[in-house]
Design an enzyme around this catalytic site. Structure first.
Site, short mmCIF file in Angstrom:
data_model
loop_
_atom_site.label_atom_id
_atom_site.label_comp_id
_atom_site.label_asym_id
_atom_site.label_seq_id
_atom_site.Cartn_x
_atom_site.Cartn_y
_atom_site.Cartn_z
N GLY A 51 1.45 -0.90 0.08
CA GLY A 51 -0.09 0.28 0.00
C GLY A 51 0.65 1.62 -0.15
O GLY A 51 1.69 1.52 -0.35
N CYS A 52 0.37 2.41 0.35
CA CYS A 52 0.85 3.31 1.02
C CYS A 52 1.90 3.62 1.17
O CYS A 52 2.61 3.00 2.64
CB CYS A 52 -0.03 4.53 1.60
SG CYS A 52 0.99 6.59 1.38
N PHE A 53 3.21 3.78 0.44
CA PHE A 53 4.86 3.42 0.75
C PHE A 53 5.27 4.04 2.55
O PHE A 53 5.74 4.10 3.04
CB PHE A 53 5.74 4.18 -0.12
CG PHE A 53 5.78 4.96 -1.01
CD1 PHE A 53 4.92 6.07 -0.28
CD2 PHE A 53 6.70 4.80 -2.17
CE1 PHE A 53 5.55 7.06 -1.81
CE2 PHE A 53 6.82 5.82 -2.78
CZ PHE A 53 6.35 6.88 -2.50
#
Length: 168
Positions: free
Chosen positions: A13-15
């Site tokens: 997902g969002c890093f």
């Protein structure tokens, strides 16, 4: 005396959230993290291009670690603990191939460990849902733009990553 280090690369997902939670839990063990893009087919991708989904790159975190201080197996298990590996191409509100769950392995040994830990996590924690994490040989890792590095440290109230928390 030099320390031998290894790399581990994960997409979950969002890093921003992935980097933050790994640093929070393993920073004292000497792990370093950087965010970037990998697994796609475009040279020198940037954030705007990756967000279109046209590059097939994932937002990822590359960890550098000392295997005498933290075992790769521990990192893989933590990877599963901090995101939902049962959703294809999505983590919470973030949807697209750039948000897929993937382990980019750097050696045959890492692949073997990742597959074994995945099976253990599947049996113990996800009996009713299938883990859809991809296993992909690590390729070139492109560092994300500087403003993405340590984003949640620089902007502690600027963004909440509701999908990255410890599930067990």
């Amino acid at each position: 005396m030099s320390t031998v280090t290894e790399k581990a690369t994960f997409a979950a997902g969002c890093f921003w959230g992935v980097e933050h939670i790994f640093r929070k839990h393993f920073g004292a063990d000497g792990i370093t993290c950087k965010v970037g893009y990998t697994g796609g087919n475009t040279e020198d991708p940037n954030y705007r291009l990756v967000c279109t989904g046209s590059t097939n790159h994932a937002e990822a975190v590359e960890l550098t670690f000392d295997p005498k201080r933290v075992m790769y197996e521990t990192l893989v298990e933590f990877f599963y603990k901090m995101h939902d590996p049962t959703t294809a191409n999505a983590q919470g509100p973030d949807v697209g191939t750039q948000y897929r769950s993937a382990i980019f392995y750097h050696s045959p040994e890492q692949k073997e460990i990742a597959e074994r830990v995945t099976q253990e996590v599947q049996e113990k924690h996800y009996k009713d849902k299938k883990i859809v994490t991809q296993f992909i040989p690590a390729g070139k890792f492109y560092d994300a733009e500087e403003y993405h590095q340590l984003y949640l440290e620089k902007n502690p109230t600027g963004y909440e990553c509701p999908t990255h928390f410890l599930r067990w």
